[in-house]
Design an enzyme around this catalytic site. Structure first.
Site, PDB file in Angstrom:
ATOM      1  N   GLY A  18     -30.216  68.036  19.631  1.00 16.79           N
ATOM      2  CA  GLY A  18     -29.100  67.129  19.875  1.00 16.79           C
ATOM      3  C   GLY A  18     -27.762  67.805  19.789  1.00 16.79           C
ATOM      4  N   VAL A  42     -31.985  68.165  11.569  1.00 18.88           N
ATOM      5  CA  VAL A  42     -31.286  69.266  10.920  1.00 18.88           C
ATOM      6  C   VAL A  42     -31.954  69.591   9.588  1.00 18.88           C
ATOM      7  CG1 VAL A  42     -29.103  70.076   9.955  1.00 18.88           C
ATOM      8  CG2 VAL A  42     -29.106  68.624  11.996  1.00 18.88           C
ATOM      9  N   CYS A  57     -21.659  73.018  17.209  1.00 16.09           N
ATOM     10  CA  CYS A  57     -20.248  72.987  17.574  1.00 16.09           C
ATOM     11  C   CYS A  57     -19.504  71.884  16.848  1.00 16.09           C
ATOM     12  CB  CYS A  57     -20.106  72.816  19.086  1.00 16.09           C
ATOM     13  SG  CYS A  57     -18.387  72.669  19.624  1.00 16.09           S
ATOM     14  N   CYS A  62     -17.430  75.192  16.309  1.00 14.80           N
ATOM     15  CA  CYS A  62     -16.127  75.203  16.982  1.00 14.80           C
ATOM     16  C   CYS A  62     -15.115  74.216  16.410  1.00 14.80           C
ATOM     17  CB  CYS A  62     -16.291  74.876  18.471  1.00 14.80           C
ATOM     18  SG  CYS A  62     -17.797  75.440  19.242  1.00 14.80           S
ATOM     19  N   PRO A  64     -14.892  72.175  13.359  1.00 11.62           N
ATOM     20  CA  PRO A  64     -14.315  72.410  12.030  1.00 11.62           C
ATOM     21  C   PRO A  64     -13.613  73.753  11.918  1.00 11.62           C
ATOM     22  CG  PRO A  64     -16.717  72.542  11.955  1.00 11.62           C
ATOM     23  CD  PRO A  64     -16.356  71.986  13.292  1.00 11.62           C
ATOM     24  N   TYR A 198     -17.443  87.549  15.494  1.00 14.02           N
ATOM     25  CA  TYR A 198     -16.323  86.612  15.611  1.00 14.02           C
ATOM     26  C   TYR A 198     -16.367  85.529  14.541  1.00 14.02           C
ATOM     27  CZ  TYR A 198     -19.251  83.128  18.013  1.00 14.02           C
ATOM     28  OH  TYR A 198     -20.210  82.187  18.310  1.00 14.02           O
ATOM     29  N   GLU A 202     -13.284  84.962  11.990  1.00 12.07           N
ATOM     30  CA  GLU A 202     -12.605  83.667  11.998  1.00 12.07           C
ATOM     31  C   GLU A 202     -12.590  83.044  10.605  1.00 12.07           C
ATOM     32  OE1 GLU A 202     -13.410  82.273  16.621  1.00 12.07           O
ATOM     33  OE2 GLU A 202     -14.808  81.651  15.052  1.00 12.07           O
ATOM     34  N   HIS A 465       9.024  81.320  32.178  1.00 15.60           N
ATOM     35  CA  HIS A 465       9.794  82.013  31.154  1.00 15.60           C
ATOM     36  C   HIS A 465      10.490  81.018  30.239  1.00 15.60           C
ATOM     37  CE1 HIS A 465      11.789  85.459  29.405  1.00 15.60           C
ATOM     38  NE2 HIS A 465      12.959  84.845  29.538  1.00 15.60           N
ATOM     39  N   GLU A 470       3.165  84.476  30.630  1.00 18.10           N
ATOM     40  CA  GLU A 470       3.822  85.157  31.752  1.00 18.10           C
ATOM     41  C   GLU A 470       3.689  86.665  31.663  1.00 18.10           C
ATOM     42  OE1 GLU A 470       8.109  85.305  32.055  1.00 18.10           O
ATOM     43  OE2 GLU A 470       8.335  84.997  29.900  1.00 18.10           O
TER      44      GLU A 470
END
Length: 492
Positions: A18, A42, A57, A62, A64, A198, A202, A465, A470
Site C-alpha cells: 500500500g 507494516v 514516502c 519523503c 516527514p 542520501y 539528509e 533575475h 537563472e
C-alpha cells in the site's frame, strides 16, 4: 466473481503493498473498471515503530523528511532575519523536538486517513494483511478477521523496501533507522549516522539544523550513486555547518552504558580502533526489498541482485500476469514519483488499452541536505565512461544567491554543472545544481532535458533575475578552458 477468459477470479487485480506505486496502480485500475484489492501490512521495527497506509514516502520517507528539513531551514532563516531588520533574539532560538515530532506525525496521520477514504471512494478494497503467494494466481493473507484467499487475473508486487541493519553486535538491539527517527518520543541528542547515502546525509543535515550534534560515518564514499564532485561539495558544505564526518570507517559494535548512552566502537582504513558515546545511533546503510516474505517461489517469480530484487520488462516479471513496480525493481530508480508513474501507466495498459510505457531514464531527484543538491541525467563520471572524455564538455560555475548577501551566508558551495556532448549544438546529458530550493530548480530542467535540451538552447534562454535558477542560462565556462568559474558580479 468476474469472468476473465476461461477462468473465474475474485479480482481483476490484486496489489501487494500500500505504498505510492501500488496505490497509484490500484486507483487507476479501479477508475478503468477493474475490480481491485490492495493488501498492506507494516511489520513493526525492532523498537516497535509502525505506521498506517501509504508506504515509506508518506510515513517514514519523503514527507516527514521534507518537513523536518524545512524545520531546520526555518532555524537558519530565523538567524538570518536579524540581518534583514527583524528584531529577534537569536541566542534564544531553540527547536522543541516534541512539538516538531507531533506536528509531523499529525500530518502523516491525516494523510493515512485521506488515503483510506480515497480507496473507499474509488471502490478499491483495502485489506490490512500480509499477502503471500499460494500459486501464481492466488494470494493468501491473515487479517484480524481470520484467513483469506484471493484469486486474481493480474497481481502487482509493490511491497517496497525497508532499511538494512548492520550485522555488528548491538545494531538491532540499540540502533534505529529512518523508519524510527521521525517518531522518536525523546529528542535524538548526540547522533551517529552510520552510512553516507542520501538518507544518511539528509538525516544528519536536519538533525544538525535542529540543534543536535551529528556525525556521519562513511564506509567508502559519500553519495556513491551521484556525481562525485557534487558529493564532495555537499560534504564540505555540511562540514562547514558543523556536521562531523568519519571517513573510511566501519562500526564494530554498539553497547548500552549504565547511563543509557550508546558506546560505539569502530575501526578506520588502517585498522586503528576508536570509540565514542552517543544518544542515538542511526543506521542508513541501504535498503532491501521486502520480496522474500512473499513466497515468490510458489508463483515462479525469479529474483535478482542480492536475491531481493525483481527484473522486469515494462513492469512485467518472468511470470506474464505478475507485475512489479517501485523499490522492488532491479536497477531502477528507487523514487516515489517513479513508482507512481509506472503504476499508473501499467494500469492503463492492463485495463485501458494504452501502449504507453515507463521511461526510467533522465529522472530528476534532489538530496535534501542543508544546502540542497538537485540533478537530472548523467553524472560527469558516467558521461565520460559512456562517451569518452574527448567527446564530453563540462560547463560549470559558482554563483551568489542574492538572498545570501545581507546575512553574509557562505556562498563557497553554491555550484552548478552542465554535462554535454562536445559536437554540434552540444546535447545536454546531465544538469547538477547545489543551492537553495534545488528541487524546484531542477524540475523544469528535467522536462527540458527530456526534450533534447542543447547548450545552444540553454545559453539562448533568458533567465529570471534575480533567481538561482537563472544561473543555468548564464553558464559559459568549460572545465576544459581552465578559466575561473567564479562570478565577477551578481549580473555577470
Amino acid at each position: 466473481m468476474a469472468p476473465t477468459g476461461e477462468h473465474l477470479f475474485d479480482y481483476d487485480l490484486v496489489v501487494l503493498g500500500g505504498g505510492s506505486g501500488g496505490l497509484a496502480a490500484a486507483k487507476e485500475a479501479s477508475a478503468l473498471g477493474a475490480k481491485v484489492a490492495v493488501l498492506d501490512y507494516v511489520t513493526p521495527t525492532p523498537i516497535g515503530t509502525k505506521w498506517g497506509l501509504g508506504g515509506t514516502c508518506v510515513n517514514v520517507g519523503c514527507i516527514p523528511k521534507k518537513l523536518m528539513h524545512q524545520g531546520a531551514l526555518l532555524g537558519e532563516s530565523l538567524k538570518d532575519a536579524a540581518a534583514y531588520g527583524w528584531e529577534l533574539q537569536p541566542e534564544n532560538i531553540k527547536n522543541n523536538w516534541a512539538s516538531l515530532r507531533q506536528a509531523v506525525q499529525n500530518h502523516i496521520k491525516s494523510v493515512n486517513w485521506v488515503t483510506r477514504v480515497e480507496l473507499r471512494d474509488k471502490k478499491v478494497e483495502y485489506i490490512n494483511g500480509l499477502g503471500v503467494f499460494k500459486d501464481s494466481n492466488t494470494i493468501q493473507t491473515v487479517t484480524k478477521q481470520g484467513e483469506r484467499t484471493l484469486t486474481a487475473k493480474y497481481i502487482l508486487i509493490a511491497v517496497g523496501g525497508r532499511p538494512r541493519y548492520s550485522d555488528i553486535p548491538g545494531a538491532i538491539e540499540y540502533g534505529i533507522t529512518s523508519d524510527d527517527i521521525f517518531s522518536l518520543k525523546e529528542e535524538p541528542g548526540k547522533t551517529l549516522v552510520i552510512g553516507a547515502g542520501y538518507i544518511g546525509l539528509e538525516c544528519a543535515g536536519f538533525l544538525k539544523g535542529l540543534g543536535f550534534d551529528a556525525t556521519v560515518m562513511v564506509r567508502s564514499v559519500v553519495l556513491r550513486e551521484f556525481d562525485q564532485q557534487m558529493a564532495s561539495i555537499i560534504t564540505e558544505s555540511m562540514q562547514e555547518r558543523g556536521v562531523k564526518f568519519l571517513f573510511k570507517c566501519l562500526p564494530t559494535s554498539v553497547e548500552k552504558l549504565d547511563d543509557g548512552k550508546l558506546l560505539v566502537r569502530w575501526v578506520n582504513h588502517a585498522e586503528e580502533e576508536f570509540y565514542d558515546s552517543y544518544d542515538t545511533v542511526l543506521f542508513a546503510i541501504g535498503r532491501q526489498a521486502l520480496t522474500k516474505q512473499l513466497q515468490l517461489e510458489n508463483a515462479g517469480v525469479v529474483l535478482k541482485g542480492e536475491g531481493d530484487k525483481i527484473d522486469v520488462v515494462n513492469e512485467q516479471t518472468n511470470v506474464p500476469h505478475i507485475y512489479a513496480v517501485g523499490d522492488v525493481l532491479y536497477k531502477k530508480p528507487e523514487l516515489t514519483p517513479v513508482a507512481i508513474h509506472a503504476g499508473k501507466l501499467l494500469a492503463r495498459r492492463l485495463f485501458g488499452n494504452s501502449t504507453a510505457t515507463m521511461n526510467y531514464d533522465n529522472v530528476a531527484t534532489t538530496v535534501f541536505t542543508p544546502l540542497e543538491y538537485g540533478c537530472v541525467g548523467l553524472s560527469e563520471e558516467h558521461a565520460v565512461e559512456t562517451y569518452g572524455a574527448d567527446e564530453v564538455e563540462v560547463y560549470h560555475a559558482y554563483y551568489k544567491p542574492t538572498e545570501f548577501f545581507v546575512p553574509q551566508r557562505s556562498i563557497a558551495h553554491c555550484y552548478i554543472k552542465v554535462v554535454a556532448l562536445r559536437e554540434g549544438d552540444q546535447r545536454v546529458l546531465g544538469l547538477h545544481f547545489i543551492g537553495p530550493q534545488a528541487g524546484e530548480v531542477i524540475q523544469g530542467f528535467a522536462a527540458a532535458i527530456n526534450c533534447n535540451l542543447t547548450m545552444s538552447i540553454l545559453m539562448n534562454t533568458v533567465g529570471i533575475h534575480p533567481t538561482v535558477a537563472e544561473e543555468f542560462t548564464r553558464i559559459n565556462i568549460t572545465k576544459r578552458s581552465g578559466k575561473d568559474p567564479n562570478p565577477q558580479s551578481c549580473c555577470s
